[in-house]
Design an enzyme around this catalytic site. Structure first.
Site, short mmCIF file in Angstrom:
data_model
loop_
_atom_site.label_atom_id
_atom_site.label_comp_id
_atom_site.label_asym_id
_atom_site.label_seq_id
_atom_site.Cartn_x
_atom_site.Cartn_y
_atom_site.Cartn_z
N ASN A 144 0.69 -1.17 -0.01
CA ASN A 144 0.21 -0.06 -0.06
C ASN A 144 0.91 1.25 0.08
O ASN A 144 1.80 1.42 0.85
CB ASN A 144 -1.04 -0.02 1.28
CG ASN A 144 -2.19 1.12 1.20
OD1 ASN A 144 -1.82 2.16 0.45
ND2 ASN A 144 -3.22 0.81 1.85
N HIS A 199 -9.81 -4.97 -4.04
CA HIS A 199 -8.31 -5.14 -3.23
C HIS A 199 -8.75 -5.39 -1.86
O HIS A 199 -9.62 -5.00 -1.20
CB HIS A 199 -7.61 -3.96 -3.42
CG HIS A 199 -8.07 -2.63 -2.78
ND1 HIS A 199 -9.10 -1.97 -3.37
CD2 HIS A 199 -7.92 -2.22 -1.78
CE1 HIS A 199 -9.36 -0.83 -2.72
NE2 HIS A 199 -8.71 -0.98 -1.86
N VAL A 220 -10.23 3.14 -3.14
CA VAL A 220 -10.54 2.94 -4.82
C VAL A 220 -11.49 1.88 -4.66
O VAL A 220 -11.34 0.77 -4.61
CB VAL A 220 -9.08 2.21 -5.16
CG1 VAL A 220 -9.12 1.80 -6.60
CG2 VAL A 220 -7.65 3.38 -4.84
#
Length: 183
Positions: free
Chosen positions: A73, A143, A138
């Protein structure tokens, strides 16, 4: 007002107007770099579609599978904060194929083993935020977060000093995790 080492301004909350309530607040000003980028950046290009097109180092990719990959990340909550993403641009878990679900699961298990070995963490936060209303930064590309945790990582520093101490640079973490990831 006081100045912080980063040049930010901090206010003493005891002098602010309002009625105290039963909530505790966790302020994370280091995330402003991500928030300040704004949704326009994500509309121009999906970072999870772009990352696998870059070199592993430039994309922060630590492992590549057939249908999914793992990357660090860029705005981590802790050192070693990994994201497991399908290559395919899908928004929610129920859109994933059985093969993608299986590989995301396998990569999550591998990530846990690798992070435990590399960083000696004591536990993990694992999860997916589905949709912006659920907290997904996002929200258009699925994810899963794998966040290593240590018994001592919730100390005074982030709360008092408004600073999250990350003991390693992203490049160093990527090299360590990628190097320990089984072939």
């Amino acid at each position: 007002m006081t100045d912080t080492p980063a040049g930010e301004r901090a206010e003493d909350a005891t002098r602010l107007a309002g009625v105290p309530d039963g909530f505790q607040r966790l302020w994370t000003p280091h995330r402003m770099a991500y928030i300040a980028a704004g949704p326009e950046v994500l509309r121009k290009a999906c970072p999870f579609c772009e990352a696998p097109e870059k070199s592993d180092a430039d994309g922060l990719v630590v492992a590549r599978g057939r249908t999914a990959y793992a990357l660090l990340n860029l705005f981590p909550y802790n050192s070693g904060h990994l994201l497991i993403c399908p290559y395919r641009h899908i928004a929610t878990y129920d859109e994933a194929t059985a093969e993608e679900v299986a590989e995301i699961g396998e990569m999550t298990q591998t990530a846990m083993r690798v992070l435990r070995g590399v960083s000696r963490c004591d536990g993990f936060n694992i999860g997916m935020n589905q949709g912006s209303v659920a907290g997904a930064g996002v929200d258009e590309h699925l994810h899963q977060h794998v966040v290593p945790r240590w018994a001592s990582d919730a100390n005074f520093f982030p709360i008092i000093a408004r600073t999250k101490a990350l003991p390693q640079l992203l490049g160093e973490v990527r090299e360590a995790v990628a190097g320990a990831w089984p072939a």
